[in-house]
Design a protein around this motif. Structure first.
Motif, mmCIF file in Angstrom:
data_model
loop_
_atom_site.group_PDB
_atom_site.id
_atom_site.type_symbol
_atom_site.label_atom_id
_atom_site.label_comp_id
_atom_site.label_asym_id
_atom_site.label_seq_id
_atom_site.Cartn_x
_atom_site.Cartn_y
_atom_site.Cartn_z
ATOM 1 N N SER A 14 -13.655 -10.620 -7.461
ATOM 2 C CA SER A 14 -12.314 -10.053 -7.655
ATOM 3 C C SER A 14 -12.165 -9.523 -9.080
ATOM 4 O O SER A 14 -11.516 -8.502 -9.311
ATOM 5 N N ALA A 26 -6.022 -11.098 -7.281
ATOM 6 C CA ALA A 26 -5.964 -12.408 -7.930
ATOM 7 C C ALA A 26 -7.371 -12.944 -8.181
ATOM 8 O O ALA A 26 -8.248 -12.836 -7.334
ATOM 9 N N ASP A 70 -13.198 -5.831 -1.830
ATOM 10 C CA ASP A 70 -13.578 -7.137 -2.381
ATOM 11 C C ASP A 70 -13.472 -8.131 -1.229
ATOM 12 O O ASP A 70 -12.376 -8.422 -0.754
#
Ligand SMILES: Nc1nc2c(ncn2[C@@H]2O[C@H](COP(=O)(O)OP(=O)(O)OP(=O)(O)O)[C@@H](O)[C@H]2O)c(=O)[nH]1
Ligand SMILES: [Mg+2]
Length: 361
Positions: A14, A26, A70
């Motif tokens: 991430s 996040a 991702d």
């Protein structure tokens, strides 16, 4: 071009995703273990587009695009090993190429699922999962083919299914020897037979070492001797921090850490090479458009990428290389310099060609 970021829990997927997309997915020191996919489409930065825009002053500008995903949520520990769910494998399979984010940074506050830092092991761990996934797809398919083939040659689909069976037999052996399918030389026909399987170990692969702020001294020792593969590096957290700064602070930060260029441009460039892609342009007062095409695409293929009508009704392509056009300064100047030329449908387009397709439908 769709690129999936994969990697063990906490490897920094991430973080790298944010650095490559200016995103704000996040990041956390603890993996939630839940499947979570973040997707962002990024414009491919290309100075040639800027030059064409200066030249044509178009109403619309369309850069080439890259889509990054991702794919989080892998689980595991040293005792159980790493597990990837079927759903995750399915997500990974939809991409054209993969970036395996491999952790090389030491940080006592960020747990490594396999406990210690060992990038080569992490590479092998995920590769093994991909090989096993491919193997199980083959093992699911083969009994059905064998059943059909046992009915004999009178079966209308016999020849086609025999070809598939023989090819899968060969690939099964390859996988059982621990070799990813991207290392197998395939004919165009074989590629076609395999397309629907979306084999993971067949996808072009970038091993992206996530280096930590200070770099990783043993990076050169990491080897990945496969076809359609490349090893690259990024200081993920540092670059993610930099893209969130204003220009002046970013410049100072980059100077301090000796970073001359952010990785987001470089990784896109490396991905284009990895996937054997190039860019051609269409340019006019209405629109300047950068198109992604396979390397060595013919003028006819390029026409089809723009619109099927252009392929169907193709007459000729007007072609000028970007260099010649920008050196001449305008269409008219390129025409009188003789660098603006006419080509037929078999013309092999080059990276940076500016094309105008003449067609009639
Ligand atoms: N020290 C250090 N920490 C980093 C670096 N890159 C990422 N991290 C930290 O490592 C932790 C995990 O990073 P993430 O980007 O969330 O990792 P991930 O691979 O997305 O993790 P999952 O989605 O849970 O699998 C976060 O606390 C990051 O801040 C780095 O280069 N150095
Ligand atoms: Mg994550």
């Amino acid at each position: 071009m769709k690129i999936g970021l994969v990697g063990l829990p906490n490897s920094g997927k991430s973080t790298v995703f944010n650095a490559l997309t200016r995103g704000n997915a996040a990041t956390a020191a603890y993996s939630s273990g839940a499947l979570e996919v973040h997707t962002l489409v990024v414009d491919v930065p290309d100075e040639r587009v800027d030059t064409l825009v200066d030249m044509y002053r178009p109403k619309k500008i369309t850069p080439a695009k890259v889509e990054y995903s991702d794919i989080g949520g892998l689980r595991g520990d040293a005792a159980q090993g790493i597990a990837i769910s079927g759903e995750q494998l399915g997500q990974i399979a939809t991409n054209d190429a993969l970036i395996h984010v491999v952790r090389t940074f030491e940080d006592a506050n960020v747990a490594h699922p396999l406990e210690n830092i060992d990038p080569q092991r992490d590479i092998d761990t995920l590769d093994t999962e991909f090989l096993l996934s491919d193997l199980s797809k083959i093992e699911n398919r083969m009994p059905k083919l064998a059943g059909n083939l046992s009915k004999g040659k009178s079966l209308p689909s016999y020849e086609v299914e025999k070809k598939e069976f023989d090819l899968l037999t060969r690939l099964k052996e390859t996988l059982e020897n621990g070799i990813p399918l991207r290392d197998v030389e395939l004919t165009e026909e074989e590629e076609k037979i395999l397309r629907g399987f979306q084999f993971l170990s067949q996808k072009p692969m970038m091993i992206l070492l996530n280096m930590g702020d200070e770099g990783y001294p043993d990076a050169k020792k990491i080897s990945y001797p496969h076809q359609n593969a490349v090893v690259s590096q990024i200081r993920g957290r540092l670059e993610m921090d930099i893209i969130n700064l204003d220009d002046e602070d970013a410049r100072m930060f980059m100077e301090e850490y000796g970073i001359s260029q952010l990785s987001l441009n470089r990784i896109i460039h490396e991905s284009y090479q990895l996937l054997s892609r190039m860019v051609f342009f269409t340019a006019g007062e209405t629109e300047v458009h950068a198109w992604e095409a396979p390397l060595n695409a013919t003028a006819l293929t390029c026409a089809g990428l723009i619109h099927s009508d252009l392929e169907r009704g193709f007459i000729r392509a007007e072609v000028v290389s970007f260099e010649d056009l920008s050196a001449a300064g305008s269409e008219a100047a390129a025409k009188s310099a003789g660098t603006w030329r006419l080509e037929g449908k078999k013309y092999v387009a080059q990276d940076g060609d500016v094309l105008l397709i003449r067609f009639n439908v």
